[in-house]
Write a protein that holds these residues in place. Sequence first.
Motif, PDB file in Angstrom:
ATOM      1  N   ALA A 308       0.839  -1.210   0.000  1.00 44.91           N
ATOM      2  CA  ALA A 308       0.000   0.000   0.000  1.00 44.91           C
ATOM      3  C   ALA A 308       0.874   1.261   0.000  1.00 44.91           C
ATOM      4  CB  ALA A 308      -0.928  -0.002   1.208  1.00 44.91           C
ATOM      5  N   ALA A 309       2.045   1.177   0.634  1.00 42.88           N
ATOM      6  CA  ALA A 309       2.961   2.328   0.626  1.00 42.88           C
ATOM      7  C   ALA A 309       3.586   2.499  -0.762  1.00 42.88           C
ATOM      8  CB  ALA A 309       4.045   2.153   1.687  1.00 42.88           C
ATOM      9  N   LEU A 312       1.005   4.200  -2.780  1.00 46.84           N
ATOM     10  CA  LEU A 312       0.906   5.632  -2.458  1.00 46.84           C
ATOM     11  C   LEU A 312       2.078   6.413  -3.044  1.00 46.84           C
ATOM     12  CD1 LEU A 312      -0.418   5.925   1.220  1.00 46.84           C
ATOM     13  CD2 LEU A 312      -1.553   6.643  -0.895  1.00 46.84           C
ATOM     14  N   LEU A 337       0.857   6.736   4.715  1.00 45.93           N
ATOM     15  CA  LEU A 337       0.029   5.551   4.986  1.00 45.93           C
ATOM     16  C   LEU A 337      -0.269   5.441   6.486  1.00 45.93           C
ATOM     17  CD1 LEU A 337      -1.293   3.005   3.757  1.00 45.93           C
ATOM     18  CD2 LEU A 337       0.875   1.802   4.143  1.00 45.93           C
ATOM     19  N   TRP A 340      -2.835   8.118   7.458  1.00 44.14           N
ATOM     20  CA  TRP A 340      -4.172   7.784   6.950  1.00 44.14           C
ATOM     21  C   TRP A 340      -4.778   6.642   7.767  1.00 44.14           C
ATOM     22  CZ3 TRP A 340      -4.628   7.855   0.825  1.00 44.14           C
ATOM     23  CH2 TRP A 340      -4.297   9.131   0.360  1.00 44.14           C
ATOM     24  N   ARG A 341      -3.942   5.644   8.089  1.00 46.65           N
ATOM     25  CA  ARG A 341      -4.477   4.503   8.849  1.00 46.65           C
ATOM     26  C   ARG A 341      -4.908   4.939  10.245  1.00 46.65           C
ATOM     27  NH1 ARG A 341      -0.693  -0.338   6.432  1.00 46.65           N
ATOM     28  NH2 ARG A 341      -2.147  -0.839   4.749  1.00 46.65           N
ATOM     29  N   VAL A 407      -5.921   1.590  -2.627  1.00 47.71           N
ATOM     30  CA  VAL A 407      -5.100   1.483  -1.423  1.00 47.71           C
ATOM     31  C   VAL A 407      -5.962   0.949  -0.276  1.00 47.71           C
ATOM     32  CG1 VAL A 407      -3.740   2.744   0.302  1.00 47.71           C
ATOM     33  CG2 VAL A 407      -3.550   3.332  -2.130  1.00 47.71           C
ATOM     34  N   LEU A 409      -6.612   0.481   3.469  1.00 48.31           N
ATOM     35  CA  LEU A 409      -6.143   1.066   4.742  1.00 48.31           C
ATOM     36  C   LEU A 409      -6.384   0.108   5.895  1.00 48.31           C
ATOM     37  CD1 LEU A 409      -7.279   4.807   4.332  1.00 48.31           C
ATOM     38  CD2 LEU A 409      -5.011   3.815   4.010  1.00 48.31           C
TER      39      LEU A 409
END
Length: 409
Positions: A308-309, A312, A337, A340-341, A407, A409
């Motif tokens: 996911a990183a 991003l 990330l 956001w998480r 993405v 999260l």
Amino acid sequence: MHAWPASEVPALPGKGRDLQIHDTATQGTITLAPGPVARIYVCGITPYDATHIGHAATYNAFDLVQRVWLDTKRQVHYVQNVTDVDDPLLERALRDGHDWTELAERETALFREDMTALRMLPPQHYIGAVEAIPGIVPLVERLRDAGAAYDLEGDVYFSVEADPHFGQVSNLDAEAMRLLSAERGGDPDRPGKKNPLDPMLWMAARPGEPSWDGGSLGRGRPGWHIECVAIALDHLGMGFDIQGGGSDLAFPHHEMGASHAQALTREFPMAKAYVHAGMVALHGAKMSKSKGNLVFVSALRRAGVDPAAIRLALLSHHYRDDWEWTDDVLAEAVARLERWRAAVSRPDGLPADGVVEEVREALSNDLDAPAALAAVDRWVDAQNTSDGDDESAPGLVSRTVDALLGVAL
Ligand code: 5CA
Ligand code: ZN
């Protein structure tokens, strides 16, 4: 060939906007209004080495296209090829003493894993050049019968003069085309060609190289451009919405492909938009398998980087820009990330309907992913410093980021 598993795309409230996208052929931004089924062809890898960040950036751009279309409640018919026989693949296999089919299978398998980890939506048809050969041969025969192709010492060449629209994809002058042709797989200096730019459609069998039955063409293997045309026409037909790839494919690959298709069908254009992603560089030079200055997606994953990183990091650049991969790009993505998480893991928060609309607007505007990230950042920063009480907000942001940006999260 099988593709890879699809990650689920959450449905969002309301409906997305039609995609406006920069078209290389008309050199401007056009609004695409596909029917209920949008059609896209994206050129796939030549599997002689692992997926690098440049590949991933290009596939990320076309993944966003799909997500925008899905959000407009359309279906997407997506086709991608694998160039599983071509000069660079055979050369690499020979250099390393590997069987070329095993090399192609191994790298294609790794590509599938990388695409799955990055949550790139799979094509419905994932087709190898080798499996496309029975469909390619009759197309080359038809071009020859129509006078659009000619023989040269057993090889068959396409005559670029056969398409009145030749040159209208890349808009380059003759000298630029000649230089790029020599650089990117063409042979402008071969004696006997009608036009130095004419690309090969069918290459007669060479000693020590794989070859297939080509009917009236004799044994041999297909040229590069006709491979994608055969697959695209077979699964999408003419006039599909987007032909996509990196900017290094505009010429000769997409120019020649469009001309092959247009000469074959006498229809124009092959695609409504020709969309090209910028090149990702490392240490000042375009990341390329031939140069070896590569950052592999699989190596980052093995080193424990969250996919996911990586995603991003790709999204933090506009798809049409050329950009440089650095440790800072990745570090910023890792930090984003985390922020956001943290924001979506709170039980409630600030209302987020505006975030959905801002992300939609950014992406429909020529896939402006950096603007989409900025919209989420604004909500996240406010959310992490204040006390909202909207219980549905964190989930809505999470679903928006998943559905439109790929993405998790
Ligand atoms: N098999 C052909 C297409 S039919 C091919 O070009 N394969 S490739 O493996 O060389 O590239 C796959 C895709 O990644 C192409 O769209 C290409 O333009 C893109 N690409 C390659 N290098 C980079 C890079 N450094 N930055 C961005 N995209 C790249
Ligand atoms: Zn292609």
